[in-house]
Design an enzyme around this catalytic site. Structure first.
Site, PDB file in Angstrom:
ATOM      1  N   GLU A 175       0.807  -1.222   0.000  1.00 33.16           N
ATOM      2  CA  GLU A 175       0.000   0.000   0.000  1.00 33.16           C
ATOM      3  C   GLU A 175       0.842   1.274   0.000  1.00 33.16           C
ATOM      4  OE1 GLU A 175      -0.725  -2.596   1.931  1.00 33.16           O
ATOM      5  OE2 GLU A 175      -2.736  -3.189   1.297  1.00 33.16           O
TER       6      GLU A 175
ATOM      7  N   HIS B 265      -9.655  -4.608  11.228  1.00 31.60           N
ATOM      8  CA  HIS B 265     -10.329  -4.514   9.930  1.00 31.60           C
ATOM      9  C   HIS B 265     -11.647  -3.765  10.010  1.00 31.60           C
ATOM     10  CE1 HIS B 265      -7.450  -7.568   8.773  1.00 31.60           C
ATOM     11  NE2 HIS B 265      -7.885  -7.570   7.538  1.00 31.60           N
TER      12      HIS B 265
END
Lengths: 451, 332
Positions: free
Chosen positions: A185, A254
């Site tokens: 990322e 998450h």
């Protein structure tokens, strides 16, 4: 003893699915590990394997049936020598047709009610579309319109999107413009920022914004600040998008809602749509915007359908709130999935005879405080609803604005309904407790109404 | 400094004079910046490039018009070498409206779209994926340009550098990773911070070719730059140049530099100095006289003094500038 084979849950947010195809027929002998059927979840088509061995006695759901609820019986498995009539009689009913078996969706969007639409041409018709389809359509339309727009991210191309957002886009636009990245990322966010400096308009998909934490430096220090630091010479016209906030049962790492984090940063624009129409119109505007835009989606909303204006180029301006319901007694302010709780609470309050104004902020930076202030001047009461943590939340900022700009109009303190101030727990009961709920909104509304 | 030496053949007098002039401009500019810092006219962090001049001057000689460059916070030399005006750079250092970023960026954050200089980045290593992204855009647009992404030996330990190596190699991006190895990551020597003796060899894991270059020899740098540019421009993907160099000053103006001895610095200055090297070549090759060089010195001094005057006299940005350039306006 006959066994009912149940519709499996194959993703964290799956509540129903489509029974795409049976790979066994009645009378077939199956063993553990044999593939019984293909099941389409909201994310992908999955193979469903047998756990027990036996003989397929009856297929209860016809292939092609959509919206089959998780845990409903889809077939009867018999033991060797057992006949169908020996099996539980109640389970043995004729295989229904695809249409009849469609169960009511468990997570239907609240009805749109008297939504206040802005600036649509006369005679505009609407089509029913999921948020997922709306996002895909927005990207595809903008990529057709502008050659410099491209999509990059993990699994966006050949896998067709981890959440099927980009399904079919590789076929249409090719691998030059729909680009699978490695799981990196920080690196690909930085490459996209450089590409934006270099004249392209990247759309960066994060599989979830939880993973964008790895890329935070590039988003904040490079994308958001360069226009200012360069005295206006160069900036990053780009979109960072992906699901944000809690899905279901995926635990603390998450599940975070980053709305307030990004909304904190000058130089970024921050969008978090609720409806499919806004997802489409705002994403198109975000892609065209010459600034870095954080576009926060929600996994639970991806599969929900809304009416979307059927227009060739439907855009929604950034920075304008949408009034979903007009009312006089109380203002509920929310955005993203928080709107679901706000609208559900509004329905219940209406039954109590309370006239509710519901505002969907849609965009958190720039934030349309004017619409909120004007509403509160009318209703004199306000409750904010969001999924994120309470400290330094969007709600706390709105409270501050209301104190400064509508102090004399307030008949009660503003209450912020938020997620609880804890990392997201995994256990189902604790997770439910940690999230903001319609009940929280009702309690807050009653409190500010002194009822 | 076990780096490749190149032959000194095929270098014209004009080349040498140009290198001398360019390197001297950077050195005198930086000395002046240090002086202005001491006078309180330049604030914050100020990272001087003195000692490393041959790196940017050699590589700029290998670049073509339209090629791009991006670097870290030690960026003054890169800007002067790519043709940005000394006045605008110095005025940015003093935080004045005549600076490249209207005084809003400072020493570490300067840009020039016109000269294809993409910063000036204050976060160690962040410019590396940005450089690859510029190359990504060039490849996408098919314009044949290459990008020089400069970073130091310290930044070479950042994870995003290797994330970028991987993608640059995977996608054959036309980017030259220039590791300016000045041997110290702020105050930590390469030996104490970096597992590899030759940092460029790390590219091998990604299939990226590279080489070590004597960064005190501008001709060697230019030659290596030409190899790298040809590689990138022909579509073969990225290339790594590890340029072994040395900074004479501290990490920043506020660095007492206790991590190395005065003798170490003095030895490099006396034995390896890049400007002295070119000066020797010019004089021993009888390309020019001492007087010719003195004339250049004088000319450079005038440019630098003028930039300092400009930087002092340029007004501070108007107060309204606080609120501008936060968002770009959509074109109508």
């Amino acid at each position: 003893m006959a066994i009912e084979i149940l519709m499996p849950a194959l993703s964290p947010t799956m509540e129903e699915g489509t029974l795409g195809k049976w790979l066994v027929a009645e009378g077939d002998k199956v063993s553990s590990g044999d593939i019984l059927a293909e099941i389409e979840t909201d994310k992908a088509t999955m193979e469903f394997e047998a756990v027990d061995e036996g003989i397929i006695g009856k297929l209860l759901i016809a292939e092609g049936t959509a919206a089959v609820a998780v845990n409903s019986a889809i077939a009867i498995l018999l033991e060797e020598g057992e006949s169908l009539s020996d099996a539980v009689p109640a389970a043995v009913s004729p295989a229904p047709t695809a249409a009849a078996a469609a169960l009511p969706a468990t997570a239907q969007a609240p009805k749109q009610g008297n939504i206040v639409e802005q600036d649509l041409p006369d005679g505009t018709t609407f089509k029913s579309q999921t948020v997922r389809e709306a996002i895909r359509e927005a990207m595809s339309e903008e990529m057709r319109r502008d050659e410099t727009v491209y999509l990059m991210g993990e699994e966006v191309a050949e896998y067709q999107g981890a959440y099927k957002i980009s399904q079919g886009m590789l076929d249409e636009f090719g691998s030059k413009r729909v680009i699978d990245t490695p799981i990196t990322e920080h690196g690909f966010a930085g490459i996209a920022v450089g590409a934006a400096f270099g004249g392209l308009k990247p759309i960066v998909e994060f599989m979830t914004f939880n993973f964008a934490m790895q890329a935070m430096d590039q988003i904040i220090n490079s994308a958001a600040k360069t226009l200012y630091m360069s005295g206006g010479q160069m900036g990053a016209p780009m979109v960072f998008r992906g699901p944000n906030g809690a899905a279901a049962r995926v635990g603390a790492q998450h599940s975070q809602d980053y709305a307030a984090w990004y909304a904190h940063i000058p130089g970024l624009k921050v969008v978090q749509p609720y409806s499919a129409a806004d997802a489409k119109g705002l994403l198109k505007s975000a892609i065209r915007d010459p600034n870095p835009v954080i576009f926060l989606e929600n996994e639970i909303l991806y599969g929900q359908s809304f009416d979307v204006p059927d227009l060739p180029d439907y855009t929604v301006p950034l920075g304008k709130a949408r009034i979903w319901r007009e009312g006089n007694d109380i203002t509920l302010v929310s955005f993203g999935i928080g709107m679901k709780y706000a609208l559900q609470a509004a329905d219940k309050l209406l039954e109590m005879g309370v006239s509710v104004e519901v505002i969907d902020l849609r965009c958190l930076r720039p934030l349309d405080t004017e619409t909120v202030v004007n509403s509160v001047k009318k209703t004199n009461r306000c409750v904010t609803i969001e999924e994120g943590f309470p400290v330094c939340s969007i709600g706390s900022h709105i409270s501050s604005v209301l104190m400064q700009e509508a102090f004399d109009y307030l008949d009660a303190p503003v209450i912020n309904c938020t997620g609880k101030d804890v990392p997201m727990p995994y256990a189902a009961n604790l997770e439910k407790l940690a999230l903001v709920t319609t009940e929280d909104v009702m309690a807050a509304a009653k409190s500010v109404l002194y009822r | 400094m076990a780096a490749k030496k190149t032959s000194k053949a095929n270098v014209s007098k004009d080349n040498l004079m140009h290198f001398y002039r360019e390197m001297l401009l950077i050195r005198r500019f930086e000395e002046k910046a240090g002086q202005l810092y001491g006078m309180g006219l330049i604030g914050g962090f100020c990272h001087l490039y003195i000692g490393q001049e041959a790196v940017v001057v050699g590589l700029e000689a290998a670049a073509e018009d339209g090629d791009k460059r991006v670097t870290s916070y030690r960026d003054h030399g890169h800007m002067l070498a790519c043709g940005m005006e000394a006045n605008g750079v110095m005025a940015e250092l003093t935080g004045r409206s005549g600076g490249y970023s209207k005084g809003k960026g400072g020493s570490m954050h300067m840009f020039s779209k016109e000269k294809h200089f993409y910063g000036g980045h204050g976060i160690v290593g962040a410019q590396v994926p940005i450089g690859a992204g510029l190359a990504f855009a060039d490849k996408y647009l098919g314009n044949g340009r290459v990008t020089f992404a400069y970073f130091g030996d310290g930044a070479a330990n950042q994870g995003q550098v290797y994330e970028t190596f991987n993608m640059a190699a995977l996608w054959d991006l036309p980017v030259i990773f220039v590791i300016e190895n000045n041997q110290y990551a702020m105050g930590t020597s390469q030996q104490r911070s970096t597992s590899s003796a030759e940092i460029y060899e790390r590219g091998r894991a990604f299939g990226i070719p590279g080489e070590a270059v004597d960064g005190m020899d501008v001709l060697a740098v230019k030659a290596a730059g030409e190899t790298a540019v040809a590689h990138c421009r022909s579509g073969k993907g990225p290339y790594i140049l590890e340029i072994k160099t040395y900074r004479y000053r501290g990490h920043s103006m506020s660095d007492p530099a206790k991590y190395r001895t005065r003798e170490e610095v003095q030895k490099v200055r006396e034995e390896k100095d890049a400007i002295e090297h070119v000066r020797d070549l010019l004089l021993t090759g009888k390309h020019c006289t001492e007087d010719d060089l003195k004339a250049i010195d004088k000319e450079i001094k005038a440019v630098v003094n003028q930039s300092a005057e400009f930087a002092k006299e340029s007004p501070e940005p108007a107060l309204e500038e606080l609120w501008t350039d936060i968002y770009a306006q959509a074109e109508a």
